[in-house]
Design a protein around this motif. Structure first.
Motif, mmCIF file in Angstrom:
data_model
loop_
_atom_site.group_PDB
_atom_site.id
_atom_site.type_symbol
_atom_site.label_atom_id
_atom_site.label_comp_id
_atom_site.label_asym_id
_atom_site.label_seq_id
_atom_site.Cartn_x
_atom_site.Cartn_y
_atom_site.Cartn_z
ATOM 1 N N GLN A 168 38.163 37.231 48.454
ATOM 2 C CA GLN A 168 38.946 37.954 48.917
ATOM 3 C C GLN A 168 40.083 38.532 47.783
ATOM 4 O OE1 GLN A 168 38.774 39.867 51.933
ATOM 5 N NE2 GLN A 168 37.280 38.546 52.506
ATOM 6 N N LYS A 169 40.584 37.443 47.501
ATOM 7 C CA LYS A 169 41.260 37.732 46.249
ATOM 8 C C LYS A 169 41.087 37.134 44.352
ATOM 9 C CE LYS A 169 45.982 37.448 44.424
ATOM 10 N NZ LYS A 169 46.216 37.973 43.979
ATOM 11 N N ILE A 170 40.804 38.232 43.837
ATOM 12 C CA ILE A 170 40.598 38.005 42.048
ATOM 13 C C ILE A 170 41.949 37.800 41.306
ATOM 14 C CG2 ILE A 170 39.115 39.043 40.185
ATOM 15 C CD1 ILE A 170 37.700 40.193 42.451
ATOM 16 N N PRO A 182 40.124 46.104 44.527
ATOM 17 C CA PRO A 182 40.598 47.415 43.573
ATOM 18 C C PRO A 182 41.859 45.536 43.064
ATOM 19 C CG PRO A 182 41.673 47.748 45.920
ATOM 20 C CD PRO A 182 40.611 45.960 46.230
ATOM 21 N N LEU A 183 41.533 46.337 40.905
ATOM 22 C CA LEU A 183 42.503 45.577 40.338
ATOM 23 C C LEU A 183 43.043 46.557 39.410
ATOM 24 C CD1 LEU A 183 39.248 43.901 38.061
ATOM 25 C CD2 LEU A 183 40.806 42.395 39.800
ATOM 26 N N VAL A 184 44.496 46.503 40.455
ATOM 27 C CA VAL A 184 45.889 47.253 39.903
ATOM 28 C C VAL A 184 46.299 46.028 39.354
ATOM 29 C CG1 VAL A 184 47.668 48.173 41.068
ATOM 30 C CG2 VAL A 184 45.712 48.155 42.391
ATOM 31 N N LEU A 185 46.503 46.602 37.590
ATOM 32 C CA LEU A 185 47.118 45.980 36.643
ATOM 33 C C LEU A 185 48.457 45.894 36.769
ATOM 34 C CD1 LEU A 185 44.514 46.389 33.676
ATOM 35 C CD2 LEU A 185 45.079 44.659 35.110
ATOM 36 N N PRO A 186 49.919 45.424 36.566
ATOM 37 C CA PRO A 186 50.497 45.951 36.771
ATOM 38 C C PRO A 186 51.394 46.432 34.741
ATOM 39 C CG PRO A 186 50.400 43.484 34.698
ATOM 40 C CD PRO A 186 49.044 44.185 35.566
ATOM 41 N N LEU A 187 52.623 47.124 35.071
ATOM 42 C CA LEU A 187 52.883 48.099 33.742
ATOM 43 C C LEU A 187 53.011 47.455 33.226
ATOM 44 C CD1 LEU A 187 55.896 49.821 35.925
ATOM 45 C CD2 LEU A 187 53.560 50.479 35.188
ATOM 46 N N LEU A 188 53.517 47.498 32.145
ATOM 47 C CA LEU A 188 53.227 46.837 30.715
ATOM 48 C C LEU A 188 54.490 47.171 29.841
ATOM 49 C CD1 LEU A 188 51.831 45.673 27.995
ATOM 50 C CD2 LEU A 188 51.800 47.585 26.964
ATOM 51 N N VAL A 245 40.712 50.237 34.435
ATOM 52 C CA VAL A 245 40.167 49.578 35.421
ATOM 53 C C VAL A 245 40.274 49.683 36.882
ATOM 54 C CG1 VAL A 245 40.818 47.168 35.874
ATOM 55 C CG2 VAL A 245 40.921 47.541 33.731
ATOM 56 N N LEU A 246 40.958 50.131 37.569
ATOM 57 C CA LEU A 246 41.145 50.468 38.471
ATOM 58 C C LEU A 246 39.871 51.806 39.681
ATOM 59 C CD1 LEU A 246 42.641 50.218 41.315
ATOM 60 C CD2 LEU A 246 43.610 52.141 41.151
ATOM 61 N N SER A 247 39.615 52.122 38.567
ATOM 62 C CA SER A 247 38.404 52.833 38.338
ATOM 63 C C SER A 247 36.457 52.267 38.627
ATOM 64 C CB SER A 247 38.381 54.743 37.860
ATOM 65 O OG SER A 247 36.767 55.503 37.875
ATOM 66 N N MET A 248 37.159 51.766 38.343
ATOM 67 C CA MET A 248 35.168 50.542 37.706
ATOM 68 C C MET A 248 35.539 49.557 38.818
ATOM 69 S SD MET A 248 34.212 52.232 35.408
ATOM 70 C CE MET A 248 32.412 50.978 35.563
ATOM 71 N N SER A 249 36.836 48.787 38.927
ATOM 72 C CA SER A 249 36.569 47.556 40.239
ATOM 73 C C SER A 249 36.388 48.879 41.615
ATOM 74 C CB SER A 249 37.934 47.443 40.415
ATOM 75 O OG SER A 249 38.943 48.306 40.884
ATOM 76 N N ASN A 250 36.111 49.953 41.624
ATOM 77 C CA ASN A 250 36.250 50.720 42.557
ATOM 78 C C ASN A 250 34.995 51.356 42.873
ATOM 79 O OD1 ASN A 250 36.371 52.263 45.486
ATOM 80 N ND2 ASN A 250 35.925 54.318 44.001
ATOM 81 N N ARG A 251 34.175 51.524 41.540
ATOM 82 C CA ARG A 251 32.514 51.649 41.009
ATOM 83 C C ARG A 251 31.808 50.478 41.601
ATOM 84 N NH1 ARG A 251 32.164 56.846 37.511
ATOM 85 N NH2 ARG A 251 34.074 58.029 38.295
ATOM 86 N N MET A 252 32.150 49.375 41.191
ATOM 87 C CA MET A 252 31.817 47.826 40.885
ATOM 88 C C MET A 252 31.565 47.574 42.614
ATOM 89 S SD MET A 252 33.001 47.126 37.813
ATOM 90 C CE MET A 252 31.879 45.310 37.784
ATOM 91 N N ASP A 253 32.079 48.307 43.278
ATOM 92 C CA ASP A 253 32.207 47.625 44.639
ATOM 93 C C ASP A 253 33.349 45.837 44.767
ATOM 94 O OD1 ASP A 253 32.530 47.625 47.637
ATOM 95 O OD2 ASP A 253 30.212 46.784 47.573
#
Length: 166
Positions: A42-44, A137-143, A126-134
């Protein structure tokens, strides 16, 4: 994500950034890995690694590489990742004028600015690939790039001033 850098690295950044412009950025290489049972989580938890380096210096230009990796971990165990996404970006910069810049200063600049410039591209990737990898969503923080901290006499953590004015 917060990247810590020394005072000297910030001095190099300040010296070069006013005389420099980003000409081009592109994805040079990428890789993705996904565990078969990744959707059962559920959570990564994301662990991020980032490295910026100077590839080539010419008279009025230079090329940098930014390598960014995110690993989706379970229970914080680096060996037990359910997803791993890596992107390598090539960045071309142009220098204005005849600024004398040493290789060490450019290395410091690339260790900060190349990452800063590549980060939005990597976040979207990363967000796009996490969607494609089912996977979730891996939403990364601001840098955030900040000076290294130090401790005062009382043991409290304080920020070092990148300009050298404590």
């Amino acid at each position: 994500m917060k990247i810590k850098r020394t005072r000297e690295e910030f001095k190099s950044l300040a010296k070069i950034s006013s005389k420099c412009s980003l000409v081009n950025i592109f994805l040079l290489n990428c890789s993705v890995e996904r565990a078969i049972d990744a959707t059962s989580h559920q959570k990564i938890n994301a662990q991020i690694e980032a490295n910026g380096s100077l590839l080539r210096k010419e008279v009025n230009s230079f090329t940098a590489k930014a390598t960014l990796t995110v690993m989706g971990l379970m229970d914080g165990n680096k060996d037990d990742h359910v997803v791993k996404i890596t992107g390598e970006y090539m960045l071309s910069y142009k220098l204005a004028g005849d600024l004398e810049i040493g290789k060490d200063e450019l290395e410091n600049f690339c260790g900060i600015n190349a990452l800063y410039n590549a980060w939005p591209f990597f976040r979207e990737f990363v967000l796009s690939m996490s969607n494609r990898m089912d996977i979730p969503p891996l939403v990364l923080p601001l840098l955030s790039i900040a000076p290294e901290s130090t401790r005062n006499k009382e043991g409290d953590e304080v920020e070092k001033d990148p300009e050298g004015k404590d």
